[in-house]
Motif scaffolding. Structure first.
Motif, PDB file in Angstrom:
ATOM      1  N   ASP A 105       0.887  -1.245  -0.162  1.00  0.00           N
ATOM      2  CA  ASP A 105      -0.019  -0.062   0.039  1.00  0.00           C
ATOM      3  C   ASP A 105       0.929   1.086   0.002  1.00  0.00           C
ATOM      4  O   ASP A 105       1.375   1.574   1.179  1.00  0.00           O
ATOM      5  N   ARG A 407      -3.334   2.543   5.660  1.00  0.00           N
ATOM      6  CA  ARG A 407      -4.605   1.536   5.161  1.00  0.00           C
ATOM      7  C   ARG A 407      -5.667   2.773   4.589  1.00  0.00           C
ATOM      8  O   ARG A 407      -6.310   3.355   5.455  1.00  0.00           O
ATOM      9  N   ASP A 410     -12.004   2.626   1.336  1.00  0.00           N
ATOM     10  CA  ASP A 410     -12.397   2.228   0.094  1.00  0.00           C
ATOM     11  C   ASP A 410     -12.777   3.320  -1.041  1.00  0.00           C
ATOM     12  O   ASP A 410     -12.386   3.148  -2.166  1.00  0.00           O
ATOM     13  N   ARG A 413      -9.904   3.979  -3.476  1.00  0.00           N
ATOM     14  CA  ARG A 413      -9.761   3.147  -4.581  1.00  0.00           C
ATOM     15  C   ARG A 413     -10.482   3.750  -5.909  1.00  0.00           C
ATOM     16  O   ARG A 413      -9.878   3.399  -7.098  1.00  0.00           O
ATOM     17  N   ASP A 512      -9.611   2.184   6.180  1.00  0.00           N
ATOM     18  CA  ASP A 512     -10.661   1.724   5.844  1.00  0.00           C
ATOM     19  C   ASP A 512     -11.751   1.510   6.885  1.00  0.00           C
ATOM     20  O   ASP A 512     -12.885   1.516   6.708  1.00  0.00           O
ATOM     21  N   GLU A 515     -13.449   4.831   7.745  1.00  0.00           N
ATOM     22  CA  GLU A 515     -14.657   4.779   6.643  1.00  0.00           C
ATOM     23  C   GLU A 515     -15.767   4.141   7.091  1.00  0.00           C
ATOM     24  O   GLU A 515     -16.938   4.467   7.290  1.00  0.00           O
ATOM     25  N   ARG A 516     -15.636   2.729   7.740  1.00  0.00           N
ATOM     26  CA  ARG A 516     -16.792   1.880   7.936  1.00  0.00           C
ATOM     27  C   ARG A 516     -17.427   2.296   9.189  1.00  0.00           C
ATOM     28  O   ARG A 516     -18.727   2.078   9.388  1.00  0.00           O
TER      29      ARG A 516
END
Length: 872
Positions: A105, A407, A410, A413, A512, A515-516
């Protein structure tokens, strides 16, 4: 299979030949895997695979899914030379192609790549070599550079200084060019006049000024473009800048040499393009440094020295790195506690706000844990060091924040996929419109001359010529695009968001996860130690008294005085029954480390009853304990456990229900088949639990509670904190909590499980988001996605607020980056922007995205609740 590779993986957890067979079966099932050989004796597996069809990551996942541990190391490599998201993708492809690399990453915003790899196959130096082969410079960090700075910080500082020098150099040479441009605007034709006595016109002066800028500032863009196109076969932002600047410069040289005698000179444009872009790079590097400032400020909190108390009582000041676990350290008022430890002597208040976010100093006395880098407010403390170096809480926090920043969410991406195709599309678009303007200038000019910005287009083809205007359109169209803004939009905001979380005692496992968290619609609290303090206290001891025909005595056998002022005979019997009840229970529980057992033992001692000798202890999962003691065979626990021992619990059930209705945990005690009575312990509800549940419900989030406690006690606690009784699951065994979470999520709910991170680990792993709440000294809880440094359930609300704020900032950045390109590319293509303005707008775009992210540093996740009076 073609081009087959073989990878050897060290594996932990194999205990027999069957384990090896299990691994072979699991890995062999992957499409693209050939021969697999797992060796139990050497703890390794050799796998032949086709890299075109399967990745090493998939092989590792298969081993993990089979229940074993493939040995991998994770390393973070600092990298210089990345200029956009396409550079990140290039590095990921280059390093990811090494055998043994599980995942890569690369993060353009942090100038580093996080690589997970099998050390049995790939080495750190090979990773560095792959980065170099891709055209970038890895920072070989062997600890610290001269002066104690980390190599990465030193490299970043050097890059910042380099960009500053380049900007100043370019600005000094471009200032006369800018003056000449202004002069040309007010006195057209000035640059065509001759320099007296030379026979050369003034354009050669512009050439002399612009050429050093082209060579010095443009060199890295040309070199990077060559590496991108020839070595990596991937276009990046440097290609756009090199095309735009060299187009303006080359066209001007041709015109100056007389090949195009009527053409204008654009040396000022060529130089100013490079100056604006370099200035943007300098501001960008400076902003990146500020975005990562939170981590450095955390490390700066560490004490540099410690006062070690030797065995002979002497004291010695030593460097922090010389402190070892077990050393006794003296901490005076106003000093920072050097490392994590336990107080052995003294009392004081300690300011832990910089680590846990707790604004109120915490009282510490002998036996209490302290966190390194916190400040001793008053009183002298002598602590015993328990964690040193990288094991300390402050170092773990820094590591967690770095991992979180590496990290990406999403949503990044999507931006990366856009960036991958963006540069080629921009070049194609520029060529198309340059050709259209060259082939059909009058037709196109007739369409766009009515637009309000036409005046910025140097008068159009009629004013400067068809060829010249087509060249200008091409240069503007390639310069206006800004994939770097897209690449920075998400990681810049993520860096700030994870730092804000750390400052408030909330650690996210990754971007990530950040975001969740915002998507959570259900929060499931474990009761003990989460909604409650987690410290049980014995509150009631009610014996069964034969004198009362099997009734249970009042609380603690309330003493009843005789008329003479003494204790009545029946009260004496009553006290003996209470003592027998406490002695039997405390003796049986003395061999257990369960919080309830510790509360019973401590409560008995407080009442003057010492535990006796324990011979055998048996835990009966979910029901209680069975023990052989000097008081006989004692059972302590639920009614069903007593029934299994042929003891009738009925005489004590009414008292048990009464205590449970009060929110206490009640248990029955029997010895040698005789019911002795009922004990009750209570765990105080945390004051902030009520506020946390109210704040979550205000958001529309459904709140559940899971506990191993009985139904009545669970409902009593739920009522105190404001949880709907229908959302309470009681009597849930630790091993069944994960199933309970999954059943809550069965209807599509996205649940956040909040527990202590130990016996709740399976439930944390099963939840959409797992949150471990606990001590600030223990932050490395593997099962959790989020770790709360304080034992405060309201920090769950903070975590959601930080996630919500970060995602809002990411969307603002992406809106600006995409909106900028959506608006500016058509303007440049239609000839409505000159190249200099396009270059300036491009640099401004990246800087504005970073500036918007830096503004987020002032965000306070508590503010909205202070406004509404939720926080005290």
């Amino acid at each position: 299979m073609s081009d087959q590779r073989t990878v050897r993986i060290d594996i932990g957890g194999m205990t027999c030949a069957n384990c090896a067979a299990t691994i072979e079966d699991a890995v062999s099932d992957i499409d693209g895997v050939g021969e697999v050989s797992a060796n139990y004796a050497t703890d390794e597996a050799t796998v032949a695979y086709d890299p075109e069809r399967v990745s090493v990551s998939a092989v590792f996942d298969a081993v993990e899914s089979a229940g074993y541990d493939p040995i991998a190391e994770t390393v973070t490599v600092g990298i210089t030379g990345m200029t956009c998201a396409n550079c990140s993708a290039t590095i990921e492809d280059a390093v990811g192609g090494l055998p043994g690399v599980v995942s890569v990453d690369a993060n353009y915003a942090t100038d580093e790549a996080t690589v997970r790899y099998a050390p049995s196959v790939t080495t750190r130096e090979e990773i560095n070599g792959a980065v170099e082969d891709a055209g970038y410079e890895p920072i070989r960090d062997d600890g610290t550079s001269d002066g104690g700075e980390s190599a990465k910080d030193a490299a970043r500082a050097a890059e910042l200084q380099r960009q500053r020098r380049l900007t100043l150099f370019g600005a000094a040479l471009s200032a006369p060019l800018l003056a000449m441009l202004v002069l040309e605007l007010f006195a057209p034709g000035t640059l065509s006049e001759e320099i007296p006595g030379t026979g050369l016109h003034i354009g050669w002066v512009a050439f002399a000024l612009a050429t050093p800028v082209q060579v010095v500032l443009g060199r890295e863009f040309y070199e990077n473009s060559y590496k991108a196109l020839v070595v990596n076969r991937r276009a990046n932002m440097d290609v756009l800048i090199a095309l735009g600047s060299s187009t303006a410069y080359g066209y001007s040289v041709i015109a100056l040499l007389g090949v195009l005698p009527q053409a204008g000179l654009y040396f000022d444009t060529a130089a100013l393009i490079l100056v604006f872009i370099t200035l943007g790079n300098y501001l960008e590097a400076r902003s990146k440094s500020q975005a990562g400032e939170a981590i450095r400020s955390l490390l700066e909190l560490e004490a540099e020295t410690a006062t070690v108390v030797r065995d002979d009582g002497t004291e010695e000041d030593v460097p922090l790195e010389d402190v070892t676990a077990g050393d006794r350290l003296k901490v005076r008022p106003g000093e920072r506690i050097p490392t994590d430890g336990v107080v052995r002597e003294g009392e004081s208040a300690v300011d832990e706000s910089m680590v846990t976010g707790e604004s109120v100093p915490v009282s510490k006395e002998a036996g209490d844990e302290v966190i390194g880098s916190t400040v001793n407010e008053n009183g002298v403390l002598v602590i015993e060091a328990t964690k040193v170096g990288e094991e300390t809480a402050i170092q773990q926090i820094v590591q967690r924040v770095k991992e979180a920043q590496s990290r990406q969410p999403d949503i990044q991406r999507v931006a990366d996929r856009i960036s991958a195709y963006f540069v080629p599309a921009v070049i194609a678009n520029a060529l198309l419109w340059g050709a259209v303007w060259f082939l059909a200038p009058e037709t196109l000019a007739g369409v766009v001359t009515a637009l309000p910005l036409w005046g910025l287009a140097a008068g159009g083809p009629a004013a400067v010529g068809v060829t010249e205007f087509a060249v200008l359109v091409f240069a503007s169209a390639v310069l206006i695009a800004c994939p770097c803004a897209l690449g920075l939009a998400t990681p810049a905001a993520t860096m700030v968001g994870t730092s804000i979380g750390a400052q408030h005692g909330v650690l996210f496992e990754g971007g990530d996860v950040l975001e969740r968290v915002k998507e959570v619609d259900t929060v499931v609290f474990d009761k003990t130690g989460t909604l409650t303090e987690g410290e049980m206290h014995l509150t009631d001891a009610r014996p069964v008294t034969p004198a009362a025909d099997g009734a249970v005595a009042g609380e603690e056998g309330d003493e009843r005085d005789s008329e003479e002022g003494g204790v009545a005979p029946e009260a004496a019997e009553y006290d003996d029954a209470t003592e027998r009840l406490l002695a039997a229970a405390a003796t049986a529980e003395g061999g257990s480390e369960h919080p309830i057992a510790e509360a019973v033992v401590a409560g008995a001692r407080e009442r003057g009853v010492e535990p006796g000798d324990l011979q055998v202890l048996q835990n009966v999962s979910g029901k209680g304990i069975r023990a052989r003691t000097e008081h006989g065979t004692v059972v302590v626990g639920k009614p069903e456990l007593l029934r299994e021992e042929d003891v009738d619990p009925d005489p004590a059930l009414d008292a048990m229900r009464e205590l449970e209705t009060e929110g206490k945990t009640a248990m029955l005690v029997a010895a040698d088949g005789e019911l002795l009575g009922v004990l009750a312990v209570a765990d105080e509800v945390r004051e902030s639990a009520v506020d946390a549940v109210a704040a979550l419900r205000d958001r529309g989030i459904v709140v559940h509670m899971i506990t191993g406690d009985n139904e009545r006690t669970a409902r009593a606690v739920a009522e105190q904190v404001g949880i709907d009784p229908d959302n309470v699951r009681a009597g849930v065994l630790p091993e069944d909590k994960a199933d309970a979470v999954e059943s809550i999520q069965a209807d599509g709910s996205r649940a956040m499980m909040v527990g202590d991170g130990v016996n709740d680990a399976p439930a944390l792993a099963s939840a959409f988001v797992g949150v471990a709440i606990g001590s600030g000294t223990d932050v490395a809880i593997e099962a959790a996605d989020v770790t709360l440094m304080r034992s405060d359930p309201f920090d769950v609300v903070k975590a959601i607020n930080v996630s919500e704020g970060t995602l809002a900032k990411i969307k603002q950045n992406l809106f600006w980056a995409l909106g900028y390109n959506t608006a500016m590319i058509p303007l440049a293509s239609l000839g409505l922007l000159q190249p200099v303005l396009a270059a300036g707008a491009m640099a401004f775009s990246s800087v504005s995205v970073l500036a918007n992210s830096l503004l987020f540093r002032a965000y306070d996740p508590d503010e909205r609740y202070r406004l509404f009076g939720r926080l005290r």
